[in-house]
Design a protein around this motif. Sequence first.
Motif, PDB file in Angstrom:
ATOM      1  N   TYR A  22      -4.794  -4.482 -10.522  1.00  0.00           N
ATOM      2  CA  TYR A  22      -4.906  -5.479  -9.450  1.00  0.00           C
ATOM      3  C   TYR A  22      -4.084  -6.716  -9.775  1.00  0.00           C
ATOM      4  CZ  TYR A  22      -6.906  -9.238  -6.653  1.00  0.00           C
ATOM      5  OH  TYR A  22      -7.065 -10.316  -5.831  1.00  0.00           O
ATOM      6  N   THR A  25      -0.292  -5.879  -9.584  1.00  0.00           N
ATOM      7  CA  THR A  25       0.136  -5.769  -8.192  1.00  0.00           C
ATOM      8  C   THR A  25       0.246  -7.140  -7.535  1.00  0.00           C
ATOM      9  OG1 THR A  25      -0.983  -3.623  -8.046  1.00  0.00           O
ATOM     10  CG2 THR A  25      -0.360  -4.674  -5.975  1.00  0.00           C
ATOM     11  N   SER A  26      -0.702  -8.019  -7.840  1.00  0.00           N
ATOM     12  CA  SER A  26      -0.679  -9.362  -7.255  1.00  0.00           C
ATOM     13  C   SER A  26       0.516 -10.162  -7.737  1.00  0.00           C
ATOM     14  CB  SER A  26      -1.989 -10.094  -7.599  1.00  0.00           C
ATOM     15  OG  SER A  26      -3.106  -9.404  -7.092  1.00  0.00           O
ATOM     16  N   ALA A  29       3.613  -8.901  -6.061  1.00  0.00           N
ATOM     17  CA  ALA A  29       3.716  -9.376  -4.676  1.00  0.00           C
ATOM     18  C   ALA A  29       4.212 -10.814  -4.633  1.00  0.00           C
ATOM     19  CB  ALA A  29       2.357  -9.251  -3.989  1.00  0.00           C
ATOM     20  N   GLN A 188       4.296   0.825   1.015  1.00  0.00           N
ATOM     21  CA  GLN A 188       3.362  -0.301   1.110  1.00  0.00           C
ATOM     22  C   GLN A 188       2.824  -0.607  -0.291  1.00  0.00           C
ATOM     23  OE1 GLN A 188       0.871   1.662   4.217  1.00  0.00           O
ATOM     24  NE2 GLN A 188       1.317  -0.152   5.451  1.00  0.00           N
ATOM     25  N   ARG A 190       1.416  -3.044  -1.754  1.00  0.00           N
ATOM     26  CA  ARG A 190       0.133  -3.723  -1.941  1.00  0.00           C
ATOM     27  C   ARG A 190      -1.045  -2.741  -1.985  1.00  0.00           C
ATOM     28  NH1 ARG A 190      -0.004  -9.269  -1.141  1.00  0.00           N
ATOM     29  NH2 ARG A 190       1.979 -10.207  -0.512  1.00  0.00           N
ATOM     30  N   LYS A 191      -0.849  -1.549  -1.469  1.00  0.00           N
ATOM     31  CA  LYS A 191      -1.929  -0.564  -1.448  1.00  0.00           C
ATOM     32  C   LYS A 191      -2.074   0.181  -2.770  1.00  0.00           C
ATOM     33  CE  LYS A 191      -2.180   0.372   3.519  1.00  0.00           C
ATOM     34  NZ  LYS A 191      -2.188   1.444   4.566  1.00  0.00           N
ATOM     35  N   LYS A 193      -3.037  -0.829  -5.617  1.00  0.00           N
ATOM     36  CA  LYS A 193      -4.262  -1.136  -6.346  1.00  0.00           C
ATOM     37  C   LYS A 193      -5.422  -0.254  -5.887  1.00  0.00           C
ATOM     38  CE  LYS A 193      -5.062  -5.218  -3.393  1.00  0.00           C
ATOM     39  NZ  LYS A 193      -3.701  -5.284  -2.814  1.00  0.00           N
TER      40      LYS A 193
END
Length: 259
Positions: A22, A25-26, A29, A188, A190-191, A193
């Motif tokens: 998580y 990924t953050s 982004a 995508q 962000r998905k 995680k």
Amino acid sequence: MGLASGVVFQLLYGALGCWSCYMTTSLYADYIWILDSQKLRKENHIIQWYEVLEALLGRWWKALGLLFNCMLMLSAATIQLVACGNTVWYINDNLDKRTWTYIFGAICFSTLFIRMARNYHLWMFLGVFMTSYTAWYMTIAALFFEKHQNAVHTGPTSSVEYFTGTTNIIYTFGSHALTLEIIEAMDQPRKFKFVYVYAILYILTLTLPSAISVYWRFGDKMLEHPNALAVFSPSKFKTIAVILMLAHQVKMFIHKFTL
């Protein structure tokens, strides 16, 4: 580690792995937002973890991240070579495990000169199949086919044995250095995680049933062997499991170095 500690640490490390994914990924982004806002993103460039660290934390963190990635790949590849030697010994014990490790080291390193396909989806699918077969073979064989009377379950006899178990579990839920390469391949990102959580849940369906059933059946006898497959009786299903794990370990070595 014993049954209770083994189960608890698997769940703990699985949760920590999800949290690490998580966070990764953050941060990814955030970095992509910076690149897009400044129109600096390059086509056909796969973003690496150390690039994200440099942009958000500075060049010293980039150096540390790059060093960590290199050490991770080297140690993971070394572990796979040792595992190859250990696994193939159960097929042919005419040579000792160290000699088999040298042989597979020479074979695996020679593959670095072969141009590899950049799409690893098929290889990953095969890897999931190989590990799934082996895990469920051990579970079913331990529950229904193996006979080992009066198994003793005292657990590890030293701190070295206990923490060896913890390091093995960490390796099961590791490889976060490869996270960004996978994210970059997604439509995508962000998905990812959420995908990672599903992957961890699937891993637990392999590791927990096999570990619990094999430990219940064989107990402290497991401490006498470096590989769980050693305690199972010879059969064609065991031979298939050994061959599949050997192929998986070779694939993982090549995967680490070609990345």
